[in-house]
Design a protein around this motif. Structure first.
Motif, PDB file in Angstrom:
ATOM      1  N   PHE A   1       0.839  -1.212   0.000  1.00 56.61           N
ATOM      2  CA  PHE A   1       0.000   0.000   0.000  1.00 56.61           C
ATOM      3  C   PHE A   1       0.872   1.259   0.000  1.00 56.61           C
ATOM      4  CE2 PHE A   1      -3.954  -2.030   2.285  1.00 56.61           C
ATOM      5  CZ  PHE A   1      -4.315  -2.640   1.094  1.00 56.61           C
ATOM      6  N   ARG A   2       1.937   1.233   0.789  1.00 60.70           N
ATOM      7  CA  ARG A   2       2.820   2.407   0.829  1.00 60.70           C
ATOM      8  C   ARG A   2       3.396   2.700  -0.552  1.00 60.70           C
ATOM      9  NH1 ARG A   2       3.393   3.538   6.243  1.00 60.70           N
ATOM     10  NH2 ARG A   2       3.667   1.723   7.556  1.00 60.70           N
ATOM     11  N   LEU A   3       3.854   1.651  -1.212  1.00 59.19           N
ATOM     12  CA  LEU A   3       4.404   1.837  -2.557  1.00 59.19           C
ATOM     13  C   LEU A   3       3.330   2.337  -3.511  1.00 59.19           C
ATOM     14  CD1 LEU A   3       6.800  -1.171  -3.242  1.00 59.19           C
ATOM     15  CD2 LEU A   3       7.363   1.253  -3.066  1.00 59.19           C
ATOM     16  N   ALA A   4       2.138   1.759  -3.385  1.00 59.08           N
ATOM     17  CA  ALA A   4       1.045   2.151  -4.275  1.00 59.08           C
ATOM     18  C   ALA A   4       0.718   3.631  -4.099  1.00 59.08           C
ATOM     19  CB  ALA A   4      -0.190   1.296  -3.996  1.00 59.08           C
ATOM     20  N   LEU A   5       0.678   4.079  -2.845  1.00 58.70           N
ATOM     21  CA  LEU A   5       0.317   5.471  -2.584  1.00 58.70           C
ATOM     22  C   LEU A   5       1.432   6.436  -2.990  1.00 58.70           C
ATOM     23  CD1 LEU A   5      -1.583   4.987   0.796  1.00 58.70           C
ATOM     24  CD2 LEU A   5      -2.577   5.624  -1.415  1.00 58.70           C
ATOM     25  N   ALA A   6       2.649   5.928  -3.053  1.00 59.44           N
ATOM     26  CA  ALA A   6       3.759   6.757  -3.552  1.00 59.44           C
ATOM     27  C   ALA A   6       3.698   6.878  -5.073  1.00 59.44           C
ATOM     28  CB  ALA A   6       5.096   6.162  -3.120  1.00 59.44           C
ATOM     29  N   GLY A   7       2.996   5.978  -5.724  1.00 60.63           N
ATOM     30  CA  GLY A   7       2.854   6.002  -7.185  1.00 60.63           C
ATOM     31  C   GLY A   7       1.603   6.746  -7.611  1.00 60.63           C
ATOM     32  N   SER A   8       1.173   6.495  -8.833  1.00 59.77           N
ATOM     33  CA  SER A   8       0.116   7.349  -9.384  1.00 59.77           C
ATOM     34  C   SER A   8      -1.193   6.615  -9.711  1.00 59.77           C
ATOM     35  CB  SER A   8       0.640   8.013 -10.659  1.00 59.77           C
ATOM     36  OG  SER A   8       0.989   7.005 -11.588  1.00 59.77           O
ATOM     37  N   ALA A   9      -1.321   5.355  -9.299  1.00 62.77           N
ATOM     38  CA  ALA A   9      -2.529   4.600  -9.669  1.00 62.77           C
ATOM     39  C   ALA A   9      -3.796   5.252  -9.114  1.00 62.77           C
ATOM     40  CB  ALA A   9      -2.419   3.169  -9.154  1.00 62.77           C
ATOM     41  N   ASP A  10      -4.872   5.211  -9.896  1.00 65.87           N
ATOM     42  CA  ASP A  10      -6.169   5.737  -9.446  1.00 65.87           C
ATOM     43  C   ASP A  10      -6.879   4.743  -8.533  1.00 65.87           C
ATOM     44  OD1 ASP A  10      -5.986   8.000 -11.222  1.00 65.87           O
ATOM     45  OD2 ASP A  10      -6.469   6.603 -12.854  1.00 65.87           O
ATOM     46  N   VAL A  11      -6.729   3.464  -8.868  1.00 61.02           N
ATOM     47  CA  VAL A  11      -7.334   2.415  -8.043  1.00 61.02           C
ATOM     48  C   VAL A  11      -6.262   1.382  -7.713  1.00 61.02           C
ATOM     49  CG1 VAL A  11      -9.679   2.698  -8.958  1.00 61.02           C
ATOM     50  CG2 VAL A  11      -8.134   1.058 -10.034  1.00 61.02           C
ATOM     51  N   ILE A  12      -6.411   0.793  -6.513  1.00 61.40           N
ATOM     52  CA  ILE A  12      -5.407  -0.159  -6.026  1.00 61.40           C
ATOM     53  C   ILE A  12      -6.117  -1.459  -5.672  1.00 61.40           C
ATOM     54  CG2 ILE A  12      -3.774  -0.618  -4.150  1.00 61.40           C
ATOM     55  CD1 ILE A  12      -4.091   2.897  -4.719  1.00 61.40           C
ATOM     56  N   GLY A  13      -5.585  -2.554  -6.202  1.00 65.16           N
ATOM     57  CA  GLY A  13      -6.254  -3.845  -6.012  1.00 65.16           C
ATOM     58  C   GLY A  13      -5.510  -4.750  -5.061  1.00 65.16           C
ATOM     59  N   GLN A  14      -6.256  -5.693  -4.513  1.00 66.42           N
ATOM     60  CA  GLN A  14      -5.680  -6.773  -3.718  1.00 66.42           C
ATOM     61  C   GLN A  14      -6.176  -8.089  -4.317  1.00 66.42           C
ATOM     62  OE1 GLN A  14      -7.104  -4.561   0.272  1.00 66.42           O
ATOM     63  NE2 GLN A  14      -6.290  -6.608   0.625  1.00 66.42           N
ATOM     64  N   MET A  15      -5.262  -9.015  -4.517  1.00 65.24           N
ATOM     65  CA  MET A  15      -5.650 -10.295  -5.130  1.00 65.24           C
ATOM     66  C   MET A  15      -4.715 -11.398  -4.659  1.00 65.24           C
ATOM     67  SD  MET A  15      -5.749 -11.201  -9.196  1.00 65.24           S
ATOM     68  CE  MET A  15      -6.819  -9.890  -9.647  1.00 65.24           C
ATOM     69  N   ASP A  16      -5.249 -12.572  -4.372  1.00 66.90           N
ATOM     70  CA  ASP A  16      -4.405 -13.713  -4.009  1.00 66.90           C
ATOM     71  C   ASP A  16      -3.679 -14.221  -5.238  1.00 66.90           C
ATOM     72  OD1 ASP A  16      -5.412 -13.509  -1.477  1.00 66.90           O
ATOM     73  OD2 ASP A  16      -6.514 -15.405  -1.496  1.00 66.90           O
ATOM     74  N   ALA A  17      -2.537 -14.882  -4.996  1.00 64.87           N
ATOM     75  CA  ALA A  17      -1.718 -15.377  -6.106  1.00 64.87           C
ATOM     76  C   ALA A  17      -2.074 -16.796  -6.504  1.00 64.87           C
ATOM     77  CB  ALA A  17      -0.247 -15.331  -5.713  1.00 64.87           C
ATOM     78  N   ASP A  18      -3.038 -17.402  -5.812  1.00 61.30           N
ATOM     79  CA  ASP A  18      -3.224 -18.851  -5.992  1.00 61.30           C
ATOM     80  C   ASP A  18      -4.328 -19.207  -6.986  1.00 61.30           C
ATOM     81  OD1 ASP A  18      -5.343 -18.017  -4.503  1.00 61.30           O
ATOM     82  OD2 ASP A  18      -5.058 -19.431  -2.851  1.00 61.30           O
ATOM     83  N   LEU A  19      -4.764 -18.219  -7.771  1.00 63.83           N
ATOM     84  CA  LEU A  19      -5.814 -18.394  -8.789  1.00 63.83           C
ATOM     85  C   LEU A  19      -7.207 -18.587  -8.204  1.00 63.83           C
ATOM     86  CD1 LEU A  19      -3.883 -20.628 -11.340  1.00 63.83           C
ATOM     87  CD2 LEU A  19      -4.507 -18.234 -11.655  1.00 63.83           C
ATOM     88  N   SER A  20      -7.328 -18.402  -6.882  1.00 59.56           N
ATOM     89  CA  SER A  20      -8.670 -18.419  -6.299  1.00 59.56           C
ATOM     90  C   SER A  20      -9.458 -17.206  -6.781  1.00 59.56           C
ATOM     91  CB  SER A  20      -8.593 -18.397  -4.771  1.00 59.56           C
ATOM     92  OG  SER A  20      -8.133 -19.630  -4.294  1.00 59.56           O
ATOM     93  N   HIS A  21      -8.729 -16.124  -7.042  1.00 60.69           N
ATOM     94  CA  HIS A  21      -9.346 -14.900  -7.561  1.00 60.69           C
ATOM     95  C   HIS A  21      -9.042 -14.820  -9.044  1.00 60.69           C
ATOM     96  CE1 HIS A  21      -8.667 -13.281  -3.227  1.00 60.69           C
ATOM     97  NE2 HIS A  21      -9.773 -14.006  -3.309  1.00 60.69           N
TER      98      HIS A  21
END
Ligand SMILES: Nc1nc2c(ncn2[C@@H]2O[C@H](COP(=O)(O)OP(=O)(O)OP(=O)(O)O)[C@@H](O)[C@H]2O)c(=O)[nH]1
Ligand SMILES: [Mg+2]
Length: 237
Positions: free
Chosen positions: A79-99
């Motif tokens: 989140f800290r990195l995301a907020l330092a960047g310029s994205a309008d929306v920030i996502g959260q997703m698991d890496a295991d293909l459940s999402h």
């Protein structure tokens, strides 16, 4: 907002078989960038992520964490990195293909009238595939428990598939997040709701992982049981 720039954060611990498929799925969406947050996975997921970064120049970043591992900590760093960047929306997703990365655009679309969108298993048209009954009961109970104690209104308070409007994410006191594990999801949802965020839900089909192992531990479970009480007991700022 017409197809906003998105940064999707994917925390990984031993997901080398799954991560390339998740990345490929996300990269199909032109406005998406990916941030992998790896906790020094012993199976070499960090190197796999580096390879992907080279494969999709400028679209994939990798944070190799050191120090104590944990899902919550990984997201806070992300989140800290995301907020330092310029994205309008920030996502959260698991890496295991459940999402399923193909469902990502429906979360983004719902940010037109929500500050935080949850990809939800427990709204109309939501589904869970391949979960044993025991796991289904645990998840249903966890949601009932969390909603009862915290009075959160979302049907799926423990889903890890989410999309934040940048402005809502920026209101979270990241220093104060205390969860290591899955209760991070409840803690951040609660914080957002208390700060007046509009919470939306869109249906997702959640599919049980096929490769790799679950990281659910006794400590993580205990933390999840206590967290809702800590949240309602904490003074309002
Ligand atoms: N960086 C990081 N990622 C983690 C950690 N623990 C879990 N993850 C990742 O968080 C996501 C969700 O973890 P899972 O182990 O799938 O948890 P789960 O969905 O409850 O359990 P499964 O039944 O195995 O799917 C996955 O992408 C994991 O690789 C951790 O300590 N650090
Ligand atoms: Mg999983």
């Amino acid at each position: 907002m017409n197809d906003p720039a998105a940064l999707v954060i994917v925390p990984t611990y031993n997901e080398r078989a799954n991560l390339p498929l998740v990345a490929e799925g996300l990269m199909r969406h032109a406005t998406v960038r990916l941030l992998v947050v790896d906790d020094q996975s012993p199976d070499g997921t960090g190197e796999v992520a580096e390879e992907l970064r080279r494969q999709y120049p400028g679209r994939i970043d990798v944070l190799h964490r050191t120090g104590r591992r944990g899902l919550g900590r990984s997201y806070v760093d992300g989140f800290r990195l995301a907020l330092a960047g310029s994205a309008d929306v920030i996502g959260q997703m698991d890496a295991d293909l459940s999402h399923d990365p193909s469902q990502w655009p429906s979360l983004v679309r719902a940010t037109s009238d929500a500050d935080l969108v949850i990809g939800s298993r427990y709204v109309k048209n939501g589904a869970v595939v391949n979960w044993p009954l025991r796991r289904q009961i645990l998840s249903r109970f966890a949601n009932f428990y969390v909603r009862t104690v915290t009075r959160l209104r979302a049907r799926d308070c423990t889903s890890g598939y989410r999309c934040w409007r940048r402005s809502a994410l920026a209101t979270l006191p990241l220093d104060r997040i205390s969860s290591d594990g899955y209760s991070f999801l409840v803690e951040t949802l609660f914080m957002a709701a208390r700060r007046g965020a509009r919470i939306g839900e869109v249906p997702i089909t959640f599919v049980e992982r096929r490769h790799g192992e679950s990281k659910m531990s006794r400590e993580v479970l205990a933390e999840s049981i206590l967290m809702p009480w800590r949240l309602v007991g904490a003074p309002r700022e």
